[in-house]
Design an enzyme around this catalytic site. Structure first.
Site, PDB file in Angstrom:
ATOM      1  CB  CYS A 189     -18.221 -34.148   6.537  1.00 28.82           C
ATOM      2  SG  CYS A 189     -19.355 -34.034   4.473  1.00 28.82           S
ATOM      3  CD  GLU A 232      -3.512   4.912 -11.886  1.00 30.15           C
ATOM      4  OE1 GLU A 232      -3.282   5.780 -12.865  1.00 30.15           O
ATOM      5  OE2 GLU A 232      -3.046   3.486 -11.790  1.00 30.15           O
ATOM      6  CB  SER A 281       2.226   4.256 -20.672  1.00 31.67           C
ATOM      7  OG  SER A 281       2.453   4.056 -21.626  1.00 31.67           O
ATOM      8  CG  LEU A 282       4.858   7.271 -16.497  1.00 33.43           C
ATOM      9  CD1 LEU A 282       3.620   7.083 -15.454  1.00 33.43           C
ATOM     10  CD2 LEU A 282       4.763   8.256 -17.023  1.00 33.43           C
ATOM     11  CB  CYS A 302     -19.760 -29.963   1.427  1.00 34.86           C
ATOM     12  SG  CYS A 302     -20.592 -31.191   2.827  1.00 34.86           S
ATOM     13  CE1 TYR A 361      -1.644   9.566 -12.552  1.00 34.01           C
ATOM     14  CE2 TYR A 361      -2.455   8.876 -11.029  1.00 34.01           C
ATOM     15  CZ  TYR A 361      -2.725   9.031 -12.094  1.00 34.01           C
ATOM     16  OH  TYR A 361      -3.095   8.175 -13.115  1.00 34.01           O
ATOM     17  CG  ASP A 397      -0.401  -1.723  -9.027  1.00 32.03           C
ATOM     18  OD1 ASP A 397      -1.227  -1.429 -10.669  1.00 32.03           O
ATOM     19  OD2 ASP A 397      -0.044  -2.583  -8.996  1.00 32.03           O
ATOM     20  CD  GLU A 433       3.679  12.716  -9.072  1.00 29.81           C
ATOM     21  OE1 GLU A 433       2.640  12.105  -9.143  1.00 29.81           O
ATOM     22  OE2 GLU A 433       3.566  13.944  -9.045  1.00 29.81           O
ATOM     23  NE  ARG A 460      -3.104   5.364 -20.790  1.00 31.30           N
ATOM     24  CZ  ARG A 460      -2.239   4.146 -21.632  1.00 31.30           C
ATOM     25  NH1 ARG A 460      -2.852   3.137 -21.802  1.00 31.30           N
ATOM     26  NH2 ARG A 460      -1.275   4.134 -22.006  1.00 31.30           N
ATOM     27  CE  LYS A 506       3.658  12.224 -12.848  1.00 31.50           C
ATOM     28  NZ  LYS A 506       2.585  13.283 -12.362  1.00 31.50           N
ATOM     29  CE  LYS A 519       5.834  -0.894 -13.022  1.00 27.34           C
ATOM     30  NZ  LYS A 519       5.586  -1.255 -14.229  1.00 27.34           N
ATOM     31  CE  LYS A 538       3.933   3.420 -13.471  1.00 28.56           C
ATOM     32  NZ  LYS A 538       2.612   2.344 -13.611  1.00 28.56           N
ATOM     33  CB  CYS A 542     -16.809 -33.115   1.938  1.00 31.43           C
ATOM     34  SG  CYS A 542     -16.654 -32.072   3.010  1.00 31.43           S
ATOM     35  CB  CYS A 562     -19.858 -30.912   6.619  1.00 31.03           C
ATOM     36  SG  CYS A 562     -18.013 -30.448   6.287  1.00 31.03           S
TER      37      CYS A 562
END
Ligand code: IVH
Length: 513
Positions: free
Chosen positions: A348, A111, A18-19, A363, A163, A56, A52, A75, A227, A251, A54, A345, A369
């Site tokens: 109704c 990713e 990981s980073l 319901c 990447y 998600d 670059e 991973r 990087k 981050k 990151k 409900c 309703c």
């Protein structure tokens, strides 16, 4: 992602690390200085970093042998992942064969992600099918890849950004910029945008620029990765147990806001599913005004442990539906109220049915309703259904409240020339006039040419999303043929479908499409 015993395990040839994280400009400055010391580079000279986004999503590694995709894996814990080759093959952006001049063996890393637009589409289909929604695009991508049935993965449009690389049988370049070019030439999409930076200010400038404009990207990013551009430094720098020293992530701050949980309302969906919705003291997160947050279901409320009156942290997940993250126990007021699920409900007053260990509460009074009927009507005119311009949520509610429409077939009757009394009523509604009525009649008439799949989807049958509707409609030449077939179904459960059948019959008798 946790290892799932259903997938075969694979040992990574090169560990998937990981980073390291940084959060401030000062952190990044310390990282650069440390790297220079390590490499015995003069502190005043420049060191080039590629900045670059990151992504998600979830990381994956792809092994190509003689240009052919041989293995795709998650991973896992970094040393051992899961073999998800079959599922990976259904992702269009992952080539089965490399193009151009490729090394004998190369491991491409990157990713897998779901775009925000695709995520919203998927969730709205899931709502229509009464399935639980995904909290964010990352979860949706992970859930889609870890399906045992690769057809499900295929049905979810996923993307892949390359990447990084693992084992490579030969030298592929001296700088990151060169290697990225090579990876691109093999047929991959690269994460973007990127910028080659030669000092701290440039790096942080890029970070700020992307952070401010991140809503323009159709994919979620949670930071920037810096990087080193010169790959010859990578081995010299080596790595810690967790992360290589040639790169660091910067981050983004999580988009959180603090407010009070005022109340919990229970919404009735068009299929009768009851969803708890948090009513918040309004707050602004990242420029967006938030009044409500999704609470998904009973389990989610139990997990959070919240009560009405709590001070809660709210997160804007993936820039889509706001969510409650947690509450502050120290600020719980003496006079709080527990969140009580209704037995009847809220629309109704009918008794509710509890399904799937209370995850779904429904319901069943579909025919009477009000909220369900309005929901069905809104669905009927929506984009993937009859797609009637000028009839949105607001207009449907207005027409319903004025007794002008009670079921889908009534919409078509609005367009009949002899419905003068209805037309007069519509023209006199606030915001309506002769022109808007005539436009509405035109769009209703145009919608009668709708494709079979849209007609089928418009019926709002549970578990029948637009994808299934497309498949089914392949077997019919006209909507009429399809409707006829539904009406003639000889099924033991016919009683169960009675309400659906009645609606369809009314539409059919109307004979307008
Ligand atoms: S480089 C050894 N570049 O972040 C690190 N990772 O925290 C090699 N990620 O597991 C990864 N965007 O899933 C790299 N542009 C990017 C990335 C990226 C997202 C993820 C990756 C990795 C995690 C590390």
């Amino acid at each position: 992602a946790e290892l799932n015993s259903s997938f075969k395990k694979v040992q990574h040839l090169v560990p998937m690390l990981s980073l390291g994280n940084t959060f401030t400009k000062e952190d990044v400055e310390n990282y650069i200085n440390k790297t220079k010391r390590f490499l015995q580079i003069d502190s005043n000279s420049n060191l080039e970093f590629l900045a670059e986004p990151k992504i998600d999503g979830l990381s994956a590694t792809l092994i190509y042998k003689n240009g052919k995709l041989d293995l795709g894996a998650t991973r896992g814990d970094g040393k051992q992942g899961e073999n998800i080759t079959e599922n990976i093959k259904s992702i269009k952006e992952i080539p089965h064969y490399l193009v151009g001049k490729y090394p004998r063996e190369i491991e491409i890393r990157g990713e897998i992600y779901m775009s925000n637009s695709e995520f919203e589409k998927l969730n709205s289909i899931r709502v229509a099918q009464s399935l639980p929604v995904f909290a964010n695009p990352r979860n949706a991508a992970a859930g889609s890849v870890r399906q045992l049935d690769s057809q499900i993965t295929a049905s979810r449009k996923l993307g892949f950004f390359a990447y990084n690389w693992g084992f490579v049988s030969e030298n592929i370049g001296g700088t990151l910029v060169e290697v990225r070019e090579l990876i691109k030439s093999l047929g991959f999409n690269l994460n973007h945008p990127v910028e080659l930076c030669s000092n701290l200010d440039q790096m942080v400038g890029f970070y700020n620029k992307i952070y401010e404009n991140r809503s323009n990207l159709d994919f979620d990013i949670d930071g920037i990765v810096y990087k080193l551009n010169d790959i010859s430094y990578y081995d010299r720098l080596g790595s810690t147990d967790h992360s290589p020293r040639y790169a660091i992530s910067h981050k983004f701050p999580a988009e959180l806001g603090i407010t009070t949980l005022k109340d919990v309302k229970f919404q009735v969906g068009r299929t009768g599913a009851i969803t708890p919705v948090a009513e918040l003291v309004p707050l602004t997160i990242g420029g967006v005004r938030i009044k409500r947050a999704s609470l998904h279901n009973k389990d989610e409320i139990k997990r959070l442990g919240i009560v009405i009156g709590d001070t809660v942290s709210v997160k804007r997940a993936g820039d889509v539906i706001p969510q409650i993250v947690n509450y502050n126990p120290k600020l719980r007021p003496a006079k709080y109220k527990n969140i009580i699920f209704p037995e009847k409900c809220p629309s109704c007053n009918n008794y509710l049915q509890f399904e799937k260990e209370d995850k779904i509460i429904r319901c069943l009074n579909h025919a009477n309703c009000k909220e369900q009927i309005i929901g069905q009507l809104i669905h009927f005119v929506s984009r993937n259904a009859f797609n009637i311009d000028g009839l949105g949520e607001k207009q449907i509610i207005e027409l319903y409240n004025n007794n002008l429409i009670k079921e889908p077939a009534d919409i078509f009757s609005l367009a009949l020339p002899n419905e003068n009394s209805k037309h007069v009523l519509i023209i006199n509604l606030p915001g309506w006039g002769k022109l808007s009525l005539s436009n509405l009649i035109d769009s209703i008439n145009n919608s009668k040419k709708q494709t079979i799949e849209k007609v089928l989807y418009a019926l709002g049958i549970r578990h029948l999303g637009i994808g299934t509707a497309k498949l089914i409609s392949k077997n019919f030449k006209t909507s009429k043929e399809l409707i006829n077939r539904i009406l003639n179904i000889n099924d033991d459960n016919k009683e169960y479908f009675a309400q659906d059948l009645k609606l369809i019959k009314n539409l059919y008798n109307f004979g307008k499409y």
